[in-house]
Scaffold this motif. Structure first.
Motif, PDB file in Angstrom:
ATOM      1  N   LYS A   1      29.002  20.693  59.847  1.00 30.49           N
ATOM      2  CA  LYS A   1      29.244  21.329  58.548  1.00 30.49           C
ATOM      3  C   LYS A   1      30.141  20.482  57.638  1.00 30.49           C
ATOM      4  N   ASP A   2      31.213  19.891  58.178  1.00 31.78           N
ATOM      5  CA  ASP A   2      32.120  19.098  57.342  1.00 31.78           C
ATOM      6  C   ASP A   2      31.382  17.925  56.701  1.00 31.78           C
ATOM      7  N   GLY A   3      30.547  17.254  57.496  1.00 31.31           N
ATOM      8  CA  GLY A   3      29.773  16.131  56.960  1.00 31.31           C
ATOM      9  C   GLY A   3      28.795  16.583  55.895  1.00 31.31           C
ATOM     10  N   ALA A   4      28.202  17.767  56.105  1.00 26.51           N
ATOM     11  CA  ALA A   4      27.241  18.292  55.128  1.00 26.51           C
ATOM     12  C   ALA A   4      27.922  18.573  53.794  1.00 26.51           C
ATOM     13  N   TYR A   5      29.101  19.176  53.848  1.00 27.74           N
ATOM     14  CA  TYR A   5      29.820  19.471  52.610  1.00 27.74           C
ATOM     15  C   TYR A   5      30.289  18.190  51.916  1.00 27.74           C
TER      16      TYR A   5
ATOM     17  N   THR B   1      16.952  31.402  64.835  1.00 32.92           N
ATOM     18  CA  THR B   1      17.499  30.126  65.287  1.00 32.92           C
ATOM     19  C   THR B   1      16.438  29.027  65.242  1.00 32.92           C
ATOM     20  N   SER B   2      15.209  29.365  65.639  1.00 30.48           N
ATOM     21  CA  SER B   2      14.155  28.355  65.625  1.00 30.48           C
ATOM     22  C   SER B   2      13.866  27.888  64.221  1.00 30.48           C
ATOM     23  N   LYS B   3      13.913  28.808  63.296  1.00 25.29           N
ATOM     24  CA  LYS B   3      13.714  28.447  61.891  1.00 25.29           C
ATOM     25  C   LYS B   3      14.816  27.519  61.410  1.00 25.29           C
ATOM     26  N   ARG B   4      16.030  27.838  61.837  1.00 26.27           N
ATOM     27  CA  ARG B   4      17.159  26.991  61.447  1.00 26.27           C
ATOM     28  C   ARG B   4      16.999  25.594  62.054  1.00 26.27           C
ATOM     29  N   ASN B   5      16.512  25.536  63.298  1.00 27.94           N
ATOM     30  CA  ASN B   5      16.353  24.249  63.954  1.00 27.94           C
ATOM     31  C   ASN B   5      15.344  23.367  63.225  1.00 27.94           C
ATOM     32  N   GLU B   6      14.314  23.965  62.625  1.00 28.34           N
ATOM     33  CA  GLU B   6      13.340  23.200  61.859  1.00 28.34           C
ATOM     34  C   GLU B   6      14.017  22.445  60.712  1.00 28.34           C
ATOM     35  N   PHE B   7      15.054  23.025  60.186  1.00 30.06           N
ATOM     36  CA  PHE B   7      15.801  22.411  59.098  1.00 30.06           C
ATOM     37  C   PHE B   7      16.339  21.046  59.518  1.00 30.06           C
TER      38      PHE B   7
ATOM     39  N   LEU C   1      22.957  27.787  56.579  1.00 32.81           N
ATOM     40  CA  LEU C   1      22.034  26.840  57.211  1.00 32.81           C
ATOM     41  C   LEU C   1      22.668  26.142  58.414  1.00 32.81           C
ATOM     42  N   TYR C   2      23.968  25.893  58.312  1.00 37.93           N
ATOM     43  CA  TYR C   2      24.675  25.166  59.380  1.00 37.93           C
ATOM     44  C   TYR C   2      25.422  26.107  60.329  1.00 37.93           C
ATOM     45  N   LYS C   3      25.094  27.387  60.296  1.00 36.85           N
ATOM     46  CA  LYS C   3      25.822  28.360  61.111  1.00 36.85           C
ATOM     47  C   LYS C   3      25.771  28.005  62.603  1.00 36.85           C
ATOM     48  N   ASP C   4      24.624  27.523  63.073  1.00 38.44           N
ATOM     49  CA  ASP C   4      24.475  27.193  64.490  1.00 38.44           C
ATOM     50  C   ASP C   4      24.893  25.751  64.812  1.00 38.44           C
TER      51      ASP C   4
END
Length: 670
Positions: A149-153, A2-8, A141-144
């Motif tokens: 997610k909709d905006g990203a797509y 999760t922390s890695k994902r948050n860095e994104f 990447l947007y799992k959390d």
């Protein structure tokens, strides 16, 4: 993790993580390459030998085009599976990009058939690794952060269309103006740059996508379905049928162009062609397999899966018609459309072309600037490559604009001969023509378009492209030396500024209209007037029919059997407008309903069914497009497009009639 994902999400560009824009540009360059090559393929195959084409019959070119598109929708099933089990998303994306880069490089050597076929094969394999893993990578990447997610797509989808727009415009322009290898080569260059940019920016994603995703991939399915699903494993018979269907189907898809082009028919035995029997048996086995699987589930689950099959049936007809864009509609643009503009019309077109070229690139360049502000120092090499990509893009665009405003038409004279007693049509005298003694020499005039500067009485060489004396092209001296049937000509006078719209230019309209209308359709889907799924399909098919109706009407004056004509470009523009509106209706419905309606154990199988439907639709587009010459000869080209008008209307009406049935089958899934 999760922390890695948050860095994104640490650095923001336009309210989204800067890492999303690394994916945005990677996908943009991949789509640039894919659509740039796709725009050129059929035109290259059917163009005259004298201008570097292969002079193939349209039927052969469209058979190869259909098979190529079909295979593109089958390999992602394999590539996605390998990434999930063994490779991870990132490694699969890089492998796919490397293989596609090699494919584009191979196609740049387009004069050698081996390299063109090898290039197409590598593109099919590379797409299988790249395409499914880019979209799933964003999902992971947007799992959390599901709310983002909709905006990203949406951002990602804009990258897809920006790449398609630029690829078609620039690769198509270079291919038609400078030579086919320039267009194919430019596609390969940007595929390579996209690969390098992604590779050197991987740190921004943390550890996501490095290893196969073993986390729970639960879908929207209730508990009784999950329990029930464990009781329905794939049997040995199921697996055997899947293998047989796959082998027979692939054999038929590959054999279709091979039997026409290479005169090698794997399905011919004892002088009888069993191609029709093969695909019929394959289809019957497939229906038996999917029916037997569905019947093993409870009524609710069974109903939902039947709904997916019905949606897949509709999608076949939509894409069979829609994908005429790169096939028969490109041929219509090349041979039947008046693409030469002069005077004020040429000037106005150039201004419009500059606006629709420069404005989108300017906006994307601004996005690049915002990304640089966030990531330039940390990911210096990646950003340097990305910056070089845009310098190259702007260089090609500036050259294109300059060339369009400095292209002129010249009236020229050339000699022909006729044998009066035999009352033959005048025959152009080429550099190697031996004129019969009893021939009468006749001086003809025509008009050519060139950016070269000529003076009165300059001697040049020209080529009769369609061998009908109606379409001539200026040959550079080095080209004339290689072409025996070049025609010596003399400059009479310079005319007004004049341009010839590349046939590939019309393909950019799809991406342009998507960018313009997607926000409106998005609001429609979010409103209380959002149509039911079957109604969306029906509306999309009706829009598609209207587009082909414009083409059928515009072509109504073309006589039976005609191979060339000069129809207004307006009809093609209207066709692409309504086809795009149809695509915007159909595209949001598909894969999301597969994930919502199908039980876990069947999800991979039904995604396979869905992609198979897309493959069948795309292959059918090539098969139906290949009928253009037969129908034009027996009836006329208006009748050809009328078929694509009537069929979508009929299927759309069926979709509307089935809407209450589908609503019931879906059991409340929205």
């Amino acid at each position: 993790m999760t922390s890695k994902r948050n860095e994104f999400f640490d650095t923001q560009v336009l309210g989204h993580p800067s890492g999303l824009f690394v994916l945005f540009f990677t996908e943009m360059w991949e789509r640039f390459s894919f659509y740039g090559m796709r725009a050129l393929l059929v035109l290259f195959l059917v163009s005259a030998l004298g201008i570097g084409g292969w002079d193939w019959p349209r039927e052969n070119a469209l058979a190869l085009y259909g098979t190529y598109l079909a295979l593109l929708y089958l390999t992602p099933i394999i590539g996605g599976t390998l990434a999930d089990k063994y490779l991870g998303n990132r490694k699969a994306i890089i492998i796919g990009a490397i293989v596609m880069t090699l494919g584009h490089a191979s196609m740049a050597i387009e004069s050698n058939p081996f390299f063109l076929y090898l290039g197409l094969l590598l593109l099919v394999i590379g797409t299988g690794f790249f395409k499914p893993n880019m979209t799933s990578f964003i999902s992971i990447l947007y799992k959390d952060f599901p709310e983002k997610k909709d905006g990203a797509y949406t951002i990602f989808y804009m990258g897809v269309n920006a790449g398609a727009f630029l690829g078609i415009m620039l690769c198509g322009y270079l291919g038609e103006i400078l030579g086919w290898s320039w267009g194919f080569g430019l596609a390969g260059i940007f595929m390579l740059l996209g690969l390098l940019q992604f590779t050197f920016a991987q740190g921004i994603f943390g550890d996501v996508g490095k290893k196969p995703n073993t986390e729970d991939k639960s879908i929207e399915a209730d508990n009784h379905v999950k329990i029930e699903d464990k009781l329905n494993p794939f049997t040995i018979v199921d697996k055997a049928l899947i293998t047989i269907i796959s082998v027979l189907g692939l054999t038929w898809v590959i054999n279709d162009p091979l039997s026409k082009i290479g005169e090698t028919n794997f399905l011919e035995f004892g002088g009888t062609d069993y191609s029709g029997h093969t695909i019929l048996i394959t289809l019957l086995l497939f229906i038996f397999l999917i029916t037997s699987r569905i019947l093993r589930y409870s009524k609710i689950t069974r109903d939902k899966m039947i709904a997916v099959v019905i949606f897949a049936f509709f999608i076949i007809f939509f894409w069979a018609s829609f994908e005429q864009a790169g096939g028969s509609m490109s041929i219509f643009a090349k041979d039947y459309t008046s693409r030469i503009l002069s005077g004020n019309a040429a000037f106005i077109f150039n201004i419009v072309d500059v606006i629709i070229t420069v404005v989108p690139i300017g906006i994307i360049t601004y996005v690049l600037y915002l990304l640089f502000k966030q990531t330039f120092k940390k990911y210096f090499i990646s950003n340097l490559i990305l910056g070089f990509s845009f310098i190259l893009i702007w260089g090609v665009v500036i050259w294109k604009i300059y060339n369009n405003f400095n292209t002129y038409s010249y009236e020229i004279s050339y000699n022909t001969y006729t044998i009066t007693a035999e009352d033959t049509k005048p025959i152009a005298i080429t550099a190697e023509t031996i004129v019969p003694e009893n021939a009468e020499i006749i001086e003809n005039t025509t008009v050519i378009i060139s950016s070269n500067e000529f003076l009165k009485d300059d001697k040049i060489s020209i080529l009769d492209l369609d061998k009908k004396g109606t379409n001539f092209k200026y040959l550079k001296p080095e080209q004339a030396d290689l072409i025996n049937n070049n025609i010596p000509a003399t400059i009479i006078r310079k005319k007004d500024n004049e341009i010839q719209i590349p046939a590939t230019w019309f393909l950019i309209l799809n991406s342009l209209f998507i960018i313009a209308f997607a926000p409106l359709f998005s609001k429609w889907w979010e409103s209380k007037y959002n149509p039911k799924p079957a109604a969306k399909y029906a509306i999309g098919l009706f829009f598609l029919a209207i587009g082909f109706g414009f083409l059928a009407y515009g072509a109504s004056g073309i006589p039976q059997g005609a191979k060339t004509a000069s129809v207004s470009i307006v009809w093609l523009i209207f066709a692409y407008l309504f086809h795009t509106l149809g695509e915007l209706c159909v595209s949001p419905v598909g894969l999301s309903y597969v994930s919502k309606l199908v039980p876990p154990r069947m999800i991979a199988f039904m995604f396979g069914v869905w992609y198979l439907a897309l493959a069948i639709g795309n292959k059918t587009s090539g098969k139906m497009g290949a009928m253009i010459d037969d129908i034009t000869t027996k009836y006329d080209i208006s009748t050809f497009f009328l078929i694509f008008t009537v069929v979508p209307i009929v299927i759309g009406i069926i979709a509307l009639l089935l809407s209450p049935v589908l609503k019931k089958l879906m059991h409340g899934v929205k």
